[in-house]
Design a protein around this motif. Structure first.
Motif, mmCIF file in Angstrom:
data_model
loop_
_atom_site.group_PDB
_atom_site.id
_atom_site.type_symbol
_atom_site.label_atom_id
_atom_site.label_comp_id
_atom_site.label_asym_id
_atom_site.label_seq_id
_atom_site.Cartn_x
_atom_site.Cartn_y
_atom_site.Cartn_z
ATOM 1 N N SER A 66 0.917 -1.250 0.105
ATOM 2 C CA SER A 66 0.042 -0.130 -0.215
ATOM 3 C C SER A 66 0.947 1.355 -0.010
ATOM 4 O O SER A 66 1.757 1.389 0.750
ATOM 5 C CB SER A 66 -0.910 -0.031 1.141
ATOM 6 O OG SER A 66 -1.851 1.000 1.106
ATOM 7 N N ALA A 76 -5.067 5.274 -1.857
ATOM 8 C CA ALA A 76 -3.806 4.516 -1.952
ATOM 9 C C ALA A 76 -3.837 3.580 -3.042
ATOM 10 O O ALA A 76 -4.601 2.978 -3.473
ATOM 11 C CB ALA A 76 -3.548 3.738 -0.331
ATOM 12 N N ALA A 78 -2.877 0.368 -3.274
ATOM 13 C CA ALA A 78 -3.098 -0.767 -2.756
ATOM 14 C C ALA A 78 -3.345 -2.095 -3.392
ATOM 15 O O ALA A 78 -4.293 -2.191 -4.325
ATOM 16 C CB ALA A 78 -4.045 -0.732 -1.396
ATOM 17 N N SER A 130 -6.272 -4.790 -7.284
ATOM 18 C CA SER A 130 -6.275 -3.828 -6.272
ATOM 19 C C SER A 130 -7.281 -4.186 -5.093
ATOM 20 O O SER A 130 -8.190 -5.024 -5.493
ATOM 21 C CB SER A 130 -7.197 -2.654 -7.200
ATOM 22 O OG SER A 130 -6.314 -2.162 -8.190
ATOM 23 N N ASP A 132 -7.993 -1.338 -3.056
ATOM 24 C CA ASP A 132 -8.465 -0.094 -2.866
ATOM 25 C C ASP A 132 -9.529 0.233 -3.763
ATOM 26 O O ASP A 132 -9.608 0.096 -4.915
ATOM 27 C CB ASP A 132 -7.273 1.140 -2.979
ATOM 28 C CG ASP A 132 -7.862 2.395 -2.540
ATOM 29 O OD1 ASP A 132 -7.553 2.910 -1.309
ATOM 30 O OD2 ASP A 132 -8.209 2.860 -3.612
ATOM 31 N N THR A 192 -9.556 5.536 5.107
ATOM 32 C CA THR A 192 -9.001 4.610 4.048
ATOM 33 C C THR A 192 -10.249 4.109 3.119
ATOM 34 O O THR A 192 -11.158 4.023 3.441
ATOM 35 C CB THR A 192 -8.415 3.597 4.624
ATOM 36 O OG1 THR A 192 -7.528 2.663 3.508
ATOM 37 C CG2 THR A 192 -9.268 2.534 5.430
ATOM 38 N N ASN A 194 -9.467 1.113 1.658
ATOM 39 C CA ASN A 194 -8.860 -0.017 1.545
ATOM 40 C C ASN A 194 -10.035 -0.948 1.854
ATOM 41 O O ASN A 194 -10.832 -1.036 3.019
ATOM 42 C CB ASN A 194 -7.504 -0.466 2.484
ATOM 43 C CG ASN A 194 -7.065 -1.743 2.426
ATOM 44 O OD1 ASN A 194 -7.719 -2.956 2.657
ATOM 45 N ND2 ASN A 194 -5.993 -1.864 1.962
#
Length: 504
Positions: A66, A76, A78, A130, A132, A192, A194
């Motif tokens: 990340s 991000a 990530a 991915s 994110d 985030t 994520n």
């Protein structure tokens, strides 16, 4: 840098190499080198994944990385992979590799075609690695945008209409999708985007989940040919050039099912349980309607396009059953259908390139003229109707067994899901009808046009593509356990977050 980033870096280098190429041989060399390297990387990743699992590594995601990208929005870069991502990357690399050979003779503007084709594959690879939400959505858009030019410029038939219809409908789905993703981010209270971290919080109110779940599921479902948002698919498939049809039906449509499972159901689990019945009805219609529509078509591409609507409907159908077996079957179906439909579209493109027609009423006796392509078509048809020994049988049986075994929270059989499963099972019979009808019509009997007697069989590059795909379809059908084990391990955490009982 995570080794997963190579799935984005290599296509980027391919784009640079294509841009600098000055001859057709250089363009072909870049494509073969790049697609071969991506295939080798995906095979290595698959082997690495199983080595890690054999050594006792039970991490939900492997090779995670990340890097903060845009702090104000908490975005991000990530990446990470689990069993589902690994098999999807392997599928993508196989289709890109074989699609390169299927497009070997494509003209004009070969360089420009492969530039857009590579950009499309870049979005696909980036989407599957991915974790994110924003990065995933960005790669999702990168995968969609090249379709307009690939169909509108290099397609056939009513290509401008098909390209515009596809683009508008998929962009409409993207608009719903971005609203849903922003809703998840805002109401989760997370700092985030994520996916794993948002899922771990599990704090989005149920009433908010119910608002945004349809946005996410329909947004991704449009690409997965969810009824009634499927109408772009047959026209898009019919007008697309061969390799684009292969990548479109074989991989791009799988982004829809992957996104529904990874985002909608994983991050909005309460809404998934409560609203699943609505989408089960819609996906059941997709499965049966797609098969019945394929029966009345006379264009080979339209037949396979409606068949894809039916088979991709099975993916969403099985995911909504929310049992471990059905969800494993759904991912197997994504892998199986991707290989089968790529084989079908490759063969249809090769036949069309020689006969200049896809109308089954004008074709006949091709087995005598082009036996290699004809045998390949028979094998693709048998795999598509679920003959044991091929990938279609394993995937569909897993789906139907898992779906029929769905239970209510108190342990009683879920009769609604069982009824839907019985209805969906009728598609097996209908599929056999249209596959055998087409095979009998175009391959056997008398040659329908004397000019066909002058036609040639498959060239070496076409044989490479066909043999690779047949080997994969048969390999998955004969040795499915490796894929099934990888997928099951990845399905479990998502179902645990949803809170459903993994039946069977």
């Amino acid at each position: 840098m995570s080794i997963l980033s190579l799935f984005v870096v290599i296509p980027a280098l391919m784009l640079l190499g294509l841009w600098l190429s000055r001859s057709l041989n250089q363009v072909r060399g870049v494509m073969v080198a790049g697609s071969s390297l991506l295939l080798a990387l995906s095979i290595w990743l698959t082997i690495y994944f199983f080595q890690q699992r054999a050594s006792g590594n039970t991490d939900e995601m492997l090779l995670m990385q990340s890097i903060e990208w845009f702090r104000p929005l908490h975005i991000a870069y990530a990446v990470g992979v689990d069993g589902i991502s690994v098999v999807m990357l392997l599928l993508s690399s196989i289709i890109v590799f074989t699609g390169t050979f299927a497009s070997w003779q494509l003209k004009p503007m070969t360089k420009e075609y492969f530039l857009w084709f590579t950009l499309l594959s870049t979005g696909v690879y980036g989407f599957f690695i991915s974790i994110d939400m924003f990065t995933m959505f960005m790669f999702y858009e990168v995968a969609l945008i090249p379709m307009y030019l690939l169909i509108g410029v290099w397609g056939s038939g009513n290509k401008e209409y098909s390209a515009m219809k596809l683009t508008l409908m998929l962009m409409g789905g993207s608009a719903l999708l971005i609203l849903g993703l922003l809703g998840i981010f805002y109401f989760s209270g997370a700092d985030t985007m994520n996916v794993l971290e948002i899922a771990a919080r599990h704090n989005i109110p149920v009433n908010i989940q119910k608002v945004f779940f349809p946005f996410i599921f329909i947004g991704f479902g449009v690409l997965g040919a969810l009824f009634p948002f499927h109408t772009w698919s047959p026209d898009g498939h019919a007008s697309a050039p061969t390799a684009v049809s292969m990548l479109h039906a074989g991989v791009l449509m799988k982004l829809g099912g992957y996104g529904c499972f990874r985002i909608a159901m994983f991050l909005l689990p309460d809404a998934a349980r409560e609203l699943a019945w609505i989408f089960i009805i819609l996906t059941t219609i997709s499965v049966v309607y797609g098969a019945l529509s394929a029966c009345v078509q006379t264009d080979l591409k339209y037949i396979n396009a409606y068949s894809s609507v039916s088979h991709c409907g099975l993916v969403l159908f099985a995911l909504l059953m929310m049992t471990q077996v059905s969800c494993t079957g759904a991912i197997l179906q994504m892998l199986s259908h991707g290989l089968m439909t790529a084989l079908f579209f490759a063969l249809i493109g090769m036949i069309y390139g020689r006969t200049h027609t896809r109308d089954i009423r004008k074709l006949g006796g091709l087995m005598k003229i082009m036996p290699f392509l004809a045998v390949g078509y028979v094998i693709a048809g048998l795999a598509n109707l679920g003959l044991p020994g091929f990938s279609g049988f394993i995937a569909e049986m897993t789906i139907f067994v898992g779906s029929f075994g769905a239970e209510l929270p108190n342990g009683d059989p879920d009769m609604f899901r069982r009824t839907a499963t019985v209805i969906a099972c009728t598609s097996i019979v209908v599929t056999a009808v249209y596959i055998l009808r087409v095979v009998g019509k175009i391959l056997y009997g008398e040659v329908s046009d004397k000019h066909y007697l002058e036609l040639t069989d498959a060239t070496w590059d076409e044989r490479v593509a066909v043999i690779c795909l047949i080997a994969c379809v048969a390999g998955l059908g004969l040795f499915p356990l490796w894929a099934s084990n990888a997928i099951t391990d990845a399905v479990q955490p998502i179902l645990q977050n949803i809170g459903t009982i993994a039946a069977l």
